[in-house]
Scaffold this active site. Structure first.
Site, PDB file in Angstrom:
ATOM      1  N   ASP A  72      38.289   4.249  25.854  1.00 43.36           N
ATOM      2  CA  ASP A  72      38.238   5.185  27.118  1.00 43.36           C
ATOM      3  C   ASP A  72      37.018   4.629  27.895  1.00 43.36           C
ATOM      4  OD1 ASP A  72      39.499   7.731  28.253  1.00 43.36           O
ATOM      5  OD2 ASP A  72      37.382   7.871  28.618  1.00 43.36           O
TER       6      ASP A  72
HETATM    7  N1  LIG Z   1      42.625  -4.809  34.898  1.00 43.61           N
HETATM    8  C1  LIG Z   1      41.476  -3.807  34.819  1.00 43.61           C
HETATM    9  N2  LIG Z   1      41.778  -2.661  34.356  1.00 43.61           N
HETATM   10  C2  LIG Z   1      40.726  -1.716  34.364  1.00 43.61           C
HETATM   11  C3  LIG Z   1      39.450  -2.121  34.884  1.00 43.61           C
HETATM   12  N3  LIG Z   1      38.463  -1.009  34.858  1.00 43.61           N
HETATM   13  C4  LIG Z   1      39.382  -0.203  34.418  1.00 43.61           C
HETATM   14  N4  LIG Z   1      40.393  -0.664  33.996  1.00 43.61           N
HETATM   15  C5  LIG Z   1      41.697   0.206  33.622  1.00 43.61           C
HETATM   16  C6  LIG Z   1      41.581   0.096  31.972  1.00 43.61           C
HETATM   17  C7  LIG Z   1      42.408   1.347  31.673  1.00 43.61           C
HETATM   18  O1  LIG Z   1      43.937   0.945  31.668  1.00 43.61           O
HETATM   19  C8  LIG Z   1      42.169   2.440  32.724  1.00 43.61           C
HETATM   20  C9  LIG Z   1      40.949   3.197  32.071  1.00 43.61           C
HETATM   21  O2  LIG Z   1      41.725   4.588  31.644  1.00 43.61           O
HETATM   22  P1  LIG Z   1      41.755   4.907  30.318  1.00 43.61           P
HETATM   23  O3  LIG Z   1      40.419   4.426  29.396  1.00 43.61           O
HETATM   24  O4  LIG Z   1      41.909   6.271  30.262  1.00 43.61           O
HETATM   25  O5  LIG Z   1      43.026   3.987  29.602  1.00 43.61           O
HETATM   26  P2  LIG Z   1      44.493   4.334  29.996  1.00 43.61           P
HETATM   27  O6  LIG Z   1      44.856   5.550  30.331  1.00 43.61           O
HETATM   28  O7  LIG Z   1      44.953   3.232  30.808  1.00 43.61           O
HETATM   29  O8  LIG Z   1      45.259   4.003  28.533  1.00 43.61           O
HETATM   30  P3  LIG Z   1      45.030   4.692  27.222  1.00 43.61           P
HETATM   31  O9  LIG Z   1      44.546   6.344  27.602  1.00 43.61           O
HETATM   32  O10 LIG Z   1      43.980   3.822  26.382  1.00 43.61           O
HETATM   33  O11 LIG Z   1      46.346   5.112  26.475  1.00 43.61           O
HETATM   34  O12 LIG Z   1      41.403   1.701  33.809  1.00 43.61           O
HETATM   35  C10 LIG Z   1      39.348  -3.525  35.336  1.00 43.61           C
HETATM   36  O13 LIG Z   1      38.158  -4.149  35.802  1.00 43.61           O
HETATM   37  N5  LIG Z   1      40.306  -4.401  35.237  1.00 43.61           N
END
Ligand SMILES: Nc1nc2c(ncn2[C@H]2C[C@H](O)[C@@H](COP(=O)(O)OP(=O)(O)OP(=O)(O)O)O2)c(=O)[nH]1
EC number: 3.6.1.9
Length: 201
Positions: A72
């Site tokens: 996260d």
């Molecule tokens: N490509 C890229 N993505 C980033 C960067 N910084 C943050 N992110 C993305 C990665 C994660 O998909 C998102 C952070 O949100 P979370 O940690 O809640 O994950 P997310 O909701 O995407 O998926 P999940 O909760 O793990 O199922 O932001 C970056 O520098 N590059």
């Protein structure tokens, strides 16, 4: 060895694939607000780590023999605000107007669970912190960046490896952690549960 990524993040999947891992993706669907509400005055690092643990645990129940990894990411801004994804152009604009030219800390919680015969045989969790020095986009550049939609769906309203890279002057720490999963930290956590990276790449 079966490597399960408990994340919907395309960024985390891309980092792992580039590092030789072909994860099984199983989205946890964890209610992040509910996990946060159950914590008593957590530090930012404790919050992202607890969320990573919750995501890995939510997926582990259906696994027999595997390594399950959850993550996260949130941005701790120079003025002390802990931020996830902005969700809207208005929120992303307000955040950039405050963070341009400052240094923030991108925190990524990591959880690794080792499943054997359907039981959690071992576990390890930690967070990684990376300083991010933000550039100062002009008003036109910011509006153009917002219009791409990219900043809306990423923690901290920026990416290092995407369009946001034009507006990141530098970092101090692990770049993979900013993108979404720290390879060196994950290697250390895997070792704590008896797994060597060459077992999974
Ligand atoms: N490509 C890229 N993505 C980033 C960067 N910084 C943050 N992110 C993305 C990665 C994660 O998909 C998102 C952070 O949100 P979370 O940690 O809640 O994950 P997310 O909701 O995407 O998926 P999940 O909760 O793990 O199922 O932001 C970056 O520098 N590059």
């Amino acid at each position: 060895m079966r490597f399960v990524l408990a994340s919907a993040s395309p960024a985390r999947l891309a980092v792992l694939r580039a590092a030789g891992v072909e994860p099984v993706v199983r989205v946890s669907g964890v209610d992040e607000d509910a996990v946060a509400a159950a914590l008593v005055d957590p530090s930012p690092a404790e919050l992202v780590t607890a969320l990573a643990v919750a995501k890995a645990e939510a997926v582990a129940g259906d696994e027999r023999d595997a390594v399950v990894v959850g993550c996260d990411s949130m941005l701790l801004t120079a003025d002390g605000r802990l931020q996830g994804k902005p969700g809207t152009v208005e929120v992303a604009r307000e955040r950039w107007q405050r963070m341009a030219g400052t240094t923030g800390t991108l925190l990524t919680g990591h959880a690794v669970l080792r499943l054997k015969d359907g039981q959690v045989a071992d576990r390890a969790a930690a967070h990684e912190a990376t300083s991010v020095r933000f550039g100062t986009p002009t008003e036109d550049e910011l509006e153009a960046y917002l219009a791409t939609g990219e900043p809306l769906g990423v923690a901290g309203a920026f990416t290092l490896d995407g369009l946001g890279g034009w507006f990141v002057d530098g970092i101090d720490g692990d770049p993979s952690s900013v993108i979404g999963i720290s390879l060196p930290l994950t290697r250390r956590l895997l070792r704590q549960v008896g797994v060597t990276v060459s077992d999974i790449w």
